[in-house]
Write a protein that holds these residues in place. Sequence first.
Motif, mmCIF file in Angstrom:
data_model
loop_
_atom_site.group_PDB
_atom_site.id
_atom_site.type_symbol
_atom_site.label_atom_id
_atom_site.label_comp_id
_atom_site.label_asym_id
_atom_site.label_seq_id
_atom_site.Cartn_x
_atom_site.Cartn_y
_atom_site.Cartn_z
ATOM 1 N N GLY A 198 -97.968 -6.689 94.820
ATOM 2 C CA GLY A 198 -96.708 -6.954 95.252
ATOM 3 C C GLY A 198 -95.725 -5.778 95.060
ATOM 4 N N THR A 199 -95.347 -5.093 96.233
ATOM 5 C CA THR A 199 -94.439 -3.885 95.904
ATOM 6 C C THR A 199 -93.015 -4.212 95.471
ATOM 7 O OG1 THR A 199 -93.849 -4.256 98.461
ATOM 8 C CG2 THR A 199 -95.402 -2.510 97.841
ATOM 9 N N ILE A 200 -92.537 -5.603 95.440
ATOM 10 C CA ILE A 200 -91.494 -6.152 95.062
ATOM 11 C C ILE A 200 -91.441 -6.163 93.299
ATOM 12 C CG2 ILE A 200 -89.601 -8.044 94.958
ATOM 13 C CD1 ILE A 200 -89.532 -6.532 97.542
ATOM 14 N N ILE A 201 -92.438 -6.775 92.999
ATOM 15 C CA ILE A 201 -92.500 -7.064 91.324
ATOM 16 C C ILE A 201 -92.967 -5.841 90.555
ATOM 17 C CG2 ILE A 201 -92.579 -9.677 91.531
ATOM 18 C CD1 ILE A 201 -95.447 -9.386 91.060
ATOM 19 N N THR A 202 -93.496 -4.903 91.324
ATOM 20 C CA THR A 202 -94.250 -3.840 90.843
ATOM 21 C C THR A 202 -93.014 -2.593 90.753
ATOM 22 O OG1 THR A 202 -95.477 -2.994 92.519
ATOM 23 C CG2 THR A 202 -96.558 -4.476 90.800
ATOM 24 N N GLY A 203 -92.041 -2.924 91.659
ATOM 25 C CA GLY A 203 -91.106 -1.762 91.806
ATOM 26 C C GLY A 203 -90.170 -1.625 90.669
ATOM 27 N N ASP A 204 -88.790 -0.943 91.132
ATOM 28 C CA ASP A 204 -88.000 -0.758 90.342
ATOM 29 C C ASP A 204 -86.640 -1.427 90.488
ATOM 30 O OD1 ASP A 204 -89.444 1.027 88.416
ATOM 31 O OD2 ASP A 204 -89.156 2.652 89.853
ATOM 32 N N HIS A 205 -86.628 -2.460 91.401
ATOM 33 C CA HIS A 205 -85.576 -3.291 91.600
ATOM 34 C C HIS A 205 -85.034 -3.804 90.699
ATOM 35 C CE1 HIS A 205 -82.891 -6.093 93.838
ATOM 36 N NE2 HIS A 205 -82.770 -5.069 94.906
ATOM 37 N N SER A 206 -83.710 -3.546 90.256
ATOM 38 C CA SER A 206 -83.030 -4.333 89.063
ATOM 39 C C SER A 206 -82.953 -5.751 89.241
ATOM 40 C CB SER A 206 -81.501 -3.655 88.867
ATOM 41 O OG SER A 206 -80.779 -4.004 90.096
ATOM 42 N N ASP A 207 -83.174 -6.449 90.263
ATOM 43 C CA ASP A 207 -82.986 -7.810 90.456
ATOM 44 C C ASP A 207 -84.329 -8.602 90.654
ATOM 45 O OD1 ASP A 207 -80.331 -7.969 90.396
ATOM 46 O OD2 ASP A 207 -80.138 -7.854 92.768
ATOM 47 N N TYR A 208 -85.366 -7.810 91.033
ATOM 48 C CA TYR A 208 -86.702 -8.623 91.273
ATOM 49 C C TYR A 208 -87.878 -7.383 90.853
ATOM 50 C CZ TYR A 208 -83.732 -10.593 94.790
ATOM 51 O OH TYR A 208 -82.475 -11.276 95.236
ATOM 52 N N GLY A 209 -87.684 -6.424 89.996
ATOM 53 C CA GLY A 209 -88.707 -5.384 90.130
ATOM 54 C C GLY A 209 -89.677 -5.631 88.487
ATOM 55 N N TRP A 210 -90.161 -4.670 88.184
ATOM 56 C CA TRP A 210 -91.020 -4.686 87.214
ATOM 57 C C TRP A 210 -90.364 -5.393 85.688
ATOM 58 C CZ3 TRP A 210 -96.031 -4.266 86.879
ATOM 59 C CH2 TRP A 210 -96.782 -3.798 85.458
ATOM 60 N N ASP A 211 -89.382 -4.940 85.388
ATOM 61 C CA ASP A 211 -88.536 -5.384 84.159
ATOM 62 C C ASP A 211 -87.650 -6.235 84.350
ATOM 63 O OD1 ASP A 211 -90.028 -4.079 82.407
ATOM 64 O OD2 ASP A 211 -89.068 -2.381 82.916
ATOM 65 N N ALA A 212 -87.350 -7.039 85.642
ATOM 66 C CA ALA A 212 -86.163 -7.759 86.013
ATOM 67 C C ALA A 212 -86.683 -9.270 85.675
ATOM 68 C CB ALA A 212 -85.956 -7.591 87.559
ATOM 69 N N ARG A 213 -85.571 -10.015 85.695
ATOM 70 C CA ARG A 213 -85.830 -11.488 85.636
ATOM 71 C C ARG A 213 -84.854 -12.069 86.434
ATOM 72 N NH1 ARG A 213 -88.946 -12.869 81.070
ATOM 73 N NH2 ARG A 213 -89.031 -11.203 79.514
ATOM 74 N N SER A 214 -85.181 -13.308 86.949
ATOM 75 C CA SER A 214 -84.334 -14.113 87.652
ATOM 76 C C SER A 214 -82.957 -14.253 86.978
ATOM 77 C CB SER A 214 -84.838 -15.340 88.157
ATOM 78 O OG SER A 214 -85.987 -15.252 88.812
ATOM 79 N N ILE A 215 -81.911 -14.560 87.512
ATOM 80 C CA ILE A 215 -80.728 -14.998 87.029
ATOM 81 C C ILE A 215 -80.154 -16.140 87.254
ATOM 82 C CG2 ILE A 215 -78.075 -14.285 86.477
ATOM 83 C CD1 ILE A 215 -79.011 -11.192 86.701
ATOM 84 N N VAL A 216 -80.060 -17.092 86.357
ATOM 85 C CA VAL A 216 -79.609 -18.492 87.007
ATOM 86 C C VAL A 216 -78.307 -18.835 86.121
ATOM 87 C CG1 VAL A 216 -80.162 -21.065 86.851
ATOM 88 C CG2 VAL A 216 -81.812 -19.165 87.711
ATOM 89 N N ASP A 217 -77.231 -19.204 86.721
ATOM 90 C CA ASP A 217 -75.961 -19.557 85.837
ATOM 91 C C ASP A 217 -75.656 -18.304 85.041
ATOM 92 O OD1 ASP A 217 -75.838 -21.858 87.177
ATOM 93 O OD2 ASP A 217 -76.931 -22.801 85.629
ATOM 94 N N GLY A 218 -75.715 -17.034 85.420
ATOM 95 C CA GLY A 218 -75.471 -16.024 84.717
ATOM 96 C C GLY A 218 -76.525 -15.551 83.586
#
Length: 117
Positions: free
Chosen positions: A1-21
Amino acid sequence: GTIITGDHSDYGWDARSIVDGQKVGISGRELCHAAWQAAFDVFGESTQDGHSCLFCCGSSCSTGQQPLILVALGPQADALEGLEVPKNAFCAQTLPQVDLLRLGVDVFLTHGGQNSF
């Protein structure tokens, strides 16, 4: 997955989903590590006589078959950090996924990305 292995701050390698902040769920790293380690555990060379547990039926196993595990890691330098990679695994930053699928595979573990269908 290029999204989850990438560096995108919202969807990337170290990112987590944000729900209600609040950050929730697992990161791309955690998802990949769980999937890769499971594949290594199930299909990896792990018995003393060098056979994969998948094909082994005890000490009398005579198949000698070793599945080849191919893993596309993505761009992260620490992609395999903390994982035990078996001898029958080939891990690379990228792999020609569509070409490999056209050649034929027995098992394909996917995250549901565009080229996975």
